[in-house]
Scaffold this active site. Structure first.
Site, mmCIF file in Angstrom:
data_model
loop_
_atom_site.group_PDB
_atom_site.id
_atom_site.type_symbol
_atom_site.label_atom_id
_atom_site.label_comp_id
_atom_site.label_asym_id
_atom_site.label_seq_id
_atom_site.Cartn_x
_atom_site.Cartn_y
_atom_site.Cartn_z
ATOM 1 N N LYS A 119 51.401 36.189 42.513
ATOM 2 C CA LYS A 119 50.127 35.868 41.864
ATOM 3 C C LYS A 119 50.349 35.935 40.364
ATOM 4 C CE LYS A 119 45.893 34.903 43.174
ATOM 5 N NZ LYS A 119 45.475 34.228 44.414
ATOM 6 N N ASP A 159 43.671 29.211 41.083
ATOM 7 C CA ASP A 159 42.831 30.308 41.572
ATOM 8 C C ASP A 159 41.604 30.314 40.661
ATOM 9 O OD1 ASP A 159 42.745 32.684 43.502
ATOM 10 O OD2 ASP A 159 42.366 33.689 41.609
HETATM 11 P P1 NAD Z 1 36.005 29.375 41.139
HETATM 12 O O1 NAD Z 1 36.305 29.807 39.760
HETATM 13 O O2 NAD Z 1 36.034 27.937 41.476
HETATM 14 O O3 NAD Z 1 34.539 29.917 41.574
HETATM 15 C C1 NAD Z 1 34.179 31.261 41.514
HETATM 16 C C2 NAD Z 1 32.684 31.387 41.766
HETATM 17 O O4 NAD Z 1 32.332 32.789 41.781
HETATM 18 C C3 NAD Z 1 31.812 30.739 40.682
HETATM 19 O O5 NAD Z 1 30.652 30.192 41.281
HETATM 20 C C4 NAD Z 1 31.434 31.940 39.788
HETATM 21 O O6 NAD Z 1 30.215 31.705 39.070
HETATM 22 C C5 NAD Z 1 31.285 33.026 40.829
HETATM 23 N N1 NAD Z 1 31.430 34.377 40.276
HETATM 24 C C6 NAD Z 1 32.282 34.822 39.315
HETATM 25 N N2 NAD Z 1 32.090 36.124 39.060
HETATM 26 C C7 NAD Z 1 31.103 36.523 39.903
HETATM 27 C C8 NAD Z 1 30.455 37.770 40.119
HETATM 28 N N3 NAD Z 1 30.756 38.849 39.406
HETATM 29 N N4 NAD Z 1 29.473 37.813 41.078
HETATM 30 C C9 NAD Z 1 29.145 36.704 41.792
HETATM 31 N N5 NAD Z 1 29.724 35.499 41.624
HETATM 32 C C10 NAD Z 1 30.697 35.426 40.686
HETATM 33 O O7 NAD Z 1 36.989 30.221 42.090
HETATM 34 P P2 NAD Z 1 37.491 29.863 43.549
HETATM 35 O O8 NAD Z 1 38.754 29.115 43.459
HETATM 36 O O9 NAD Z 1 36.359 29.322 44.344
HETATM 37 O O10 NAD Z 1 37.891 31.334 44.092
HETATM 38 C C11 NAD Z 1 36.902 32.243 44.599
HETATM 39 C C12 NAD Z 1 37.607 33.335 45.384
HETATM 40 O O11 NAD Z 1 38.353 32.745 46.442
HETATM 41 C C13 NAD Z 1 38.601 34.189 44.614
HETATM 42 O O12 NAD Z 1 38.601 35.495 45.158
HETATM 43 C C14 NAD Z 1 39.936 33.531 44.909
HETATM 44 O O13 NAD Z 1 41.019 34.428 44.748
HETATM 45 C C15 NAD Z 1 39.715 33.167 46.347
HETATM 46 N N6 NAD Z 1 40.568 32.084 46.852
HETATM 47 C C16 NAD Z 1 40.615 30.856 46.241
HETATM 48 C C17 NAD Z 1 41.390 29.850 46.795
HETATM 49 C C18 NAD Z 1 41.409 28.441 46.240
HETATM 50 O O14 NAD Z 1 42.038 27.566 46.855
HETATM 51 N N7 NAD Z 1 40.707 28.156 45.142
HETATM 52 C C19 NAD Z 1 42.172 30.105 47.941
HETATM 53 C C20 NAD Z 1 42.097 31.356 48.541
HETATM 54 C C21 NAD Z 1 41.283 32.335 47.988
#
Ligand code: NAD
Length: 430
Positions: A119, A159
């Protein structure tokens, strides 16, 4: 419930009771004990293989120079090149990156991809930077970590806070430094530079397949099931859209500023129009209630999808969280203490390393296509994704039943056994 309409607020600190790495270690230790792993094997798996911290200058638009801190951690390369995303967020720190890297090792192992775990992250609020500043920051960070990444060594992906455009800059920077094009150095790229069809929505699509499998085993109909989604970014919004298309009733969604709630369910097209009113949910209005993120988690729904940050379900709120099932879109949203409380209350929890593996599975497909310079149709990507998600769910579920453990314990047992097997065959060098 609150009624708000104020300007966007800065990200609140996530509710934390301990560090993300402490959570990751506690989860590992419990499973290592159950598997009776020997102490030297535990010692190898508890530590990341490599940790790189870089402090680097970036020229800002106003002519000043700012120093940023970033990290890249490779937890394991036992089963193949390290694999894992890059996060841009003000709360990034080495402890968190180490935890996320360890979770990537287990995630790749539980769905049986030929990868280890890694990561990366930069302590920055990307929304506060101009496009030029973001590009310069990305290119310098990519050069700094360029000494340990590469298609055979460590393959980053998007991410939180990063996207396909950022991946294209990393691919270009790495390629420029090498002197030839290396599309396989990162995944999650735009299709024009070696990305794959289906990657953008892959994690959300994987969540859909997971919810479908969970509904099957819990004998619950997905059609009409009420769903709440915390976090409306890449993962949360794609999962919400695909679930709504299967007839699920989307009653609440949120972002960093809070959420919106409609017990009758949001029609997907109506939700798009709501979103067009403002960049954040606290800027929109209509026939729904504004709720906080805490209130969203405590709604009485069938399916809760935490898809924002880690440690959102903790000992302070777990007893009030009573959906039929929780399918973890975010990495590490549930602390071990909360896990025990949820289990005691009969909530079926599908763990992150299984539920949100769709992104890394399609990243793997992208890397395979880049290495072969032969690209697949979207149908083929989705079909292969479904096959791996379904098979992995069934393997974890079967182990959970046969060992009388939770889905999380079973997923960890499967993953840690696979990692242990690879380490044992490879032996200790020299
Ligand atoms: P992103 O940046 O696209 O979206 C994140 C969302 O969470 C946004 O709507 C943001 O406003 C919201 N957010 C941020 N801080 C917050 C808080 N304190 N309380 C509530 N909402 C909050 O990110 P993403 O890619 O959708 O990733 C989200 C999660 O999924 C992370 O934990 C990431 O590690 C995990 N993840 C992502 C992927 C991927 O393919 N993008 C794959 C596996 C896991």
């Amino acid at each position: 419930m609150t009624t708000s309409g104020a300007a966007p607020v800065p990200a609140p600190a996530p509710a934390r009771e301990e560090s993300a790495y402490a959570t990751a270690l506690a989860q590992f230790d419990a499973v290592a004990e159950r598997l009776r792993l020997d102490s030297s094997m535990r010692a190898v798996m508890r530590q990341p293989r490599r940790e790189l911290t870089v402090n680097f200058p970036v020229r800002m638009d106003d002519g000043s120079t700012r120093v940023f801190t970033g990290h890249r951690v490779q937890h394991s390369t036992a089963r193949g090149p390290a694999k894992g995303g890059i996060r841009y967020h003000p709360a990034v720190n080495l402890d968190e990156v180490k935890a996320l890297a360890m979770w990537m090792t287990w995630k790749c192992a539980v769905v049986n991809l030929p990868y280890g775990g890694a990561k990366g992250g930069v302590e920055v609020n990307p929304k506060a930077l101009s496009e030029g500043e973001l590009e310069r920051l990305t290119r310098r960070y990519a050069s700094e970590i360029g000494i340990i990444i590469g298609p055979e060594k460590d393959v980053p992906a998007p991410d939180m806070g990063t996207d396909a455009r950022v991946m294209a800059w990393i691919m270009d920077t790495y390629s420029m430094n090498k002197g030839y094009v290396v599309p396989g150095v990162v995944t999650g790229k735009p299709i024009a530079v070696g990305g794959t069809r289906g990657r953008v929505e892959a994690t959300g699509r994987g969540l859909l397949y997971t919810v479908q499998e969970a509904c099957r085993t819990q004998e619950m109909a997905l059609e009409g099931a009420t769903v709440a989604v915390q976090g409306f970014g890449n993962v949360g919004s794609n999962a919400a859209r695909l679930l709504a298309a299967q007839g699920a009733k989307l009653v609440a969604v949120s972002d960093v500023t809070g959420g919106i709630y409609n017990p009758n369910g949001f029609d997907w097209d109506a939700l798009q129009r709501i979103r067009e009113q403002g960049a954040f949910f606290n800027q929109v209005s209509g026939g729904f209630e504004h709720i906080t993120n805490e209130e969203l988690l405590e709604l009485k729904v069938d399916v809760l999808l935490p898809a924002a940050l880690e440690n959102q379900l903790h000992s302070g709120n777990a007893d009030r969280i009573r959906p039929k099932m929780i399918v973890e879109g975010a990495n590490g949203p549930t602390t071990p203490e909360a896990d025990a409380i949820l289990f005691g209350n009969g909530v079926f929890v599908v763990p992150d390393i299984l539920a949100n593996a769709g992104g890394v599975i399609v990243s793997y497909f992208e890397w395979v296509q880049d290495l072969q310079s032969f690209f697949w149709e979207e149908d083929e990507v989705n079909l292969r994704l479904k096959r791996i998600m379904t098979r992995s769910f069934e393997e974890v579920q079967a182990l959970a039943v046969s060992e009388s453990v939770t889905m999380r314990e079973a997923a960890y047992m499967l993953a840690i056994r696979r990692e242990e097997e690879a380490l044992r065959y490879r032996g200790v060098f020299p």
